[in-house]
Design an enzyme around this catalytic site. Structure first.
Site, mmCIF file in Angstrom:
data_model
loop_
_atom_site.group_PDB
_atom_site.id
_atom_site.type_symbol
_atom_site.label_atom_id
_atom_site.label_comp_id
_atom_site.label_asym_id
_atom_site.label_seq_id
_atom_site.Cartn_x
_atom_site.Cartn_y
_atom_site.Cartn_z
ATOM 1 N N HIS A 1 -21.915 -24.028 -0.807
ATOM 2 C CA HIS A 1 -22.624 -23.945 0.463
ATOM 3 C C HIS A 1 -23.631 -25.078 0.584
ATOM 4 O O HIS A 1 -24.331 -25.409 -0.381
ATOM 5 C CB HIS A 1 -23.354 -22.602 0.589
ATOM 6 C CG HIS A 1 -22.424 -21.469 0.927
ATOM 7 N ND1 HIS A 1 -22.871 -20.237 1.334
ATOM 8 C CD2 HIS A 1 -21.077 -21.392 0.934
ATOM 9 C CE1 HIS A 1 -21.834 -19.436 1.568
ATOM 10 N NE2 HIS A 1 -20.740 -20.132 1.331
ATOM 11 N N TYR B 1 -29.789 -15.320 7.076
ATOM 12 C CA TYR B 1 -30.994 -14.513 6.895
ATOM 13 C C TYR B 1 -31.557 -14.225 8.280
ATOM 14 O O TYR B 1 -32.017 -15.143 8.965
ATOM 15 C CB TYR B 1 -32.025 -15.259 6.052
ATOM 16 C CG TYR B 1 -31.700 -15.314 4.585
ATOM 17 C CD1 TYR B 1 -32.384 -14.518 3.672
ATOM 18 C CD2 TYR B 1 -30.716 -16.175 4.091
ATOM 19 C CE1 TYR B 1 -32.092 -14.561 2.320
ATOM 20 C CE2 TYR B 1 -30.412 -16.226 2.738
ATOM 21 C CZ TYR B 1 -31.111 -15.417 1.863
ATOM 22 O OH TYR B 1 -30.824 -15.464 0.520
ATOM 23 N N PRO C 1 -34.242 -9.514 -4.144
ATOM 24 C CA PRO C 1 -33.084 -10.410 -4.002
ATOM 25 C C PRO C 1 -33.169 -11.376 -2.828
ATOM 26 O O PRO C 1 -32.271 -12.209 -2.677
ATOM 27 C CB PRO C 1 -31.920 -9.429 -3.828
ATOM 28 C CG PRO C 1 -32.538 -8.179 -3.290
ATOM 29 C CD PRO C 1 -33.901 -8.108 -3.893
ATOM 30 N N LYS D 1 -32.918 -15.246 -6.678
ATOM 31 C CA LYS D 1 -33.441 -15.855 -7.898
ATOM 32 C C LYS D 1 -33.134 -15.073 -9.169
ATOM 33 O O LYS D 1 -33.266 -15.618 -10.270
ATOM 34 C CB LYS D 1 -34.967 -16.022 -7.792
ATOM 35 C CG LYS D 1 -35.386 -17.058 -6.797
ATOM 36 C CD LYS D 1 -35.057 -18.465 -7.276
ATOM 37 C CE LYS D 1 -34.821 -19.387 -6.114
ATOM 38 N NZ LYS D 1 -33.548 -20.037 -6.092
ATOM 39 N N TYR E 1 -35.098 -22.649 -2.876
ATOM 40 C CA TYR E 1 -33.896 -21.824 -2.789
ATOM 41 C C TYR E 1 -32.764 -22.436 -3.632
ATOM 42 O O TYR E 1 -32.062 -21.718 -4.368
ATOM 43 C CB TYR E 1 -33.444 -21.705 -1.334
ATOM 44 C CG TYR E 1 -32.399 -20.623 -1.119
ATOM 45 C CD1 TYR E 1 -32.774 -19.370 -0.650
ATOM 46 C CD2 TYR E 1 -31.047 -20.859 -1.369
ATOM 47 C CE1 TYR E 1 -31.815 -18.382 -0.432
ATOM 48 C CE2 TYR E 1 -30.100 -19.867 -1.186
ATOM 49 C CZ TYR E 1 -30.486 -18.636 -0.715
ATOM 50 O OH TYR E 1 -29.560 -17.648 -0.529
#
Length: 392
Positions: free
Chosen positions: A72, A201, A293, A297, A385
């Site tokens: 991704h 998200y 979550p 991580k 991230y």
């Protein structure tokens, strides 16, 4: 039994460490309390930082990952019915992330371990770690109906939050820091192709939602729900309707629906135990730290711990120096706290407040708008991230 390194826990952290030690020439034994079928079916994380992918390659466990993993280039933020793409390579100098389920990582590592690695004992429940301060600690464990002992030079606790390793630390030696969040996640697996190319998200009026995937044919989705929610109170149609509402944007986009094959509610918490070493007992992964979550991580932090341990044991094996082992806890905790902070910020920014705090609501939207409008703010999110560089 006698070995150099006794590893408690046959999850990804323990199995990866066993592979690294094996390739270095250090003997070890892995004790896993559950049976193989259970271990290979545990549903866990699926987003891998570049460093995690590199670690799996380095130990020869990336053949299926290379063939089946989904690379991704970023994530998508959704709020106020708008979509905003965070381009990781453009913001981080080329870093990406990969979707590959933790269950598949465990299968790959188990197969390698059983084929040519050191002993991996399933249904071997660790009961007690004796003399961790000495040069020869002992792990008492139950296997095949009888109690046995494993004498070691070192013991590595990879047995998760509910294992015995962390509790072996005397109260005066260890300290923990914890934060419980006032909401949980209702997670589902569905036999339907993902509705997106990258993770979404979303911050909707009724709360947070996440669209992820496990493969080109299996979707993984989550909904923010109140703590104590019973999954049975959420029939499939209600789940899909709520997901569609939280992902809704003023553009042409449709949420694909399909058969839900699994659903479960997961409480959200942050937890860090300091230090991560007591004598010859060292903690790794969930035995030492838990993060919500939202920041993806958990698995990656565990792998970071193991990468540091692998390097430290290689140095010890080659030179006899314990310098890197002596600094293991300090080195890992710096990264752990950075990931804990990032996960906390992501969680607070994206979840609706159960008490309906309108002030906090406005701050959340302001944070999201800042990320959408500022390259600097977006780069900070992308760097954390996709994974901060590991300094070893």
């Amino acid at each position: 039994m006698r070995t150099t390194v006794g590893i408690i826990g046959g999850g990804p952290a323990g199995l990866l460490l066993a592979r690294l030690l094996h390739r270095t020439g250090i003997d070890c034994v892995v004790l896993e309390a559950r049976n193989r079928e259970y271990v290979e079916q545990r549903q866990r994380a699926g987003m891998l930082e570049q460093g995690t992918v590199d670690a799996l390659r380095a130990c020869g466990a990336a053949e299926r990952l290379e063939a089946e993993g989904l690379v991704h280039q970023g994530i998508e933020l959704r709020f106020e019915r708008e979509r905003h793409h965070i381009d990781f390579p453009a913001l981080t100098g080329g870093r990406t992330v990969t979707i590959y389920a933790q269950t598949e990582i465990v299968k790959d590592l188990v197969a390698l371990q059983l084929a040519d690695g050191p002993p991996l004992l399933f249904e071997a429940e660790a009961l007690e770690i004796e003399k961790p301060e000495s040069s020869s600690p002992v792990v008492r464990f139950l296997h095949e109906g009888r109690e046995q002992t494993l004498s070691c030079d070192w013991v590595i606790g990879c047995d998760g939050f509910h294992g015995i390793s962390r509790d072996t630390f005397p109260p005066e030696v260890g300290r923990s820091y914890a934060h419980d969040y006032p909401y949980s996640w209702l997670g589902i697996l569905a036999d339907v192709a993902p509705s997106c190319d990258e993770l979404i998200y979303a911050r909707g009026e009724n709360g947070f939602a996440l669209h992820s995937m496990r493969s080109p044919h299996v979707s993984r989705l989550y909904l923010q729900v109140p703590n104590g929610t019973d999954p049975d109170d959420w029939p499939d149609e209600r789940i899909w309707d709520e997901l569609a509402a939280r992902f809704a944007i003023d553009a042409d986009w449709t949420l694909h629906r399909g058969p839900i094959t699994a659903k479960a509610v997961t409480p959200m918490r942050s937890y860090v135990h300091e230090p991560m070493r007591h004598g010859r007992l060292l903690l790794a992964g969930d035995a030492a730290h838990i993060v919500p979550p939202t920041g993806a991580k958990g698995l990656n932090l565990a792998v970071s711990d193991i990468r540091v341990l692998g390097r430290a044991f290689a140095e010890w094996h080659r030179t006899g120096s314990e310098q890197l082992l002596d600094t293991y806890s300090e080195m890992c905790l710096e990264r752990v706290w950075q990931a804990t902070r990032f996960s906390y910020d992501m969680t607070k920014m994206l979840h609706a407040q159960p008490d309906g705090d309108v002030f906090e609501n406005r701050l959340q939207l302001t944070r999201l708008r800042r990320i959408a409008a500022s390259r600097h703010a977006a780069a900070e999110l992308a760097a954390n991230y996709s994974g901060l560089p590991l300094m070893i």
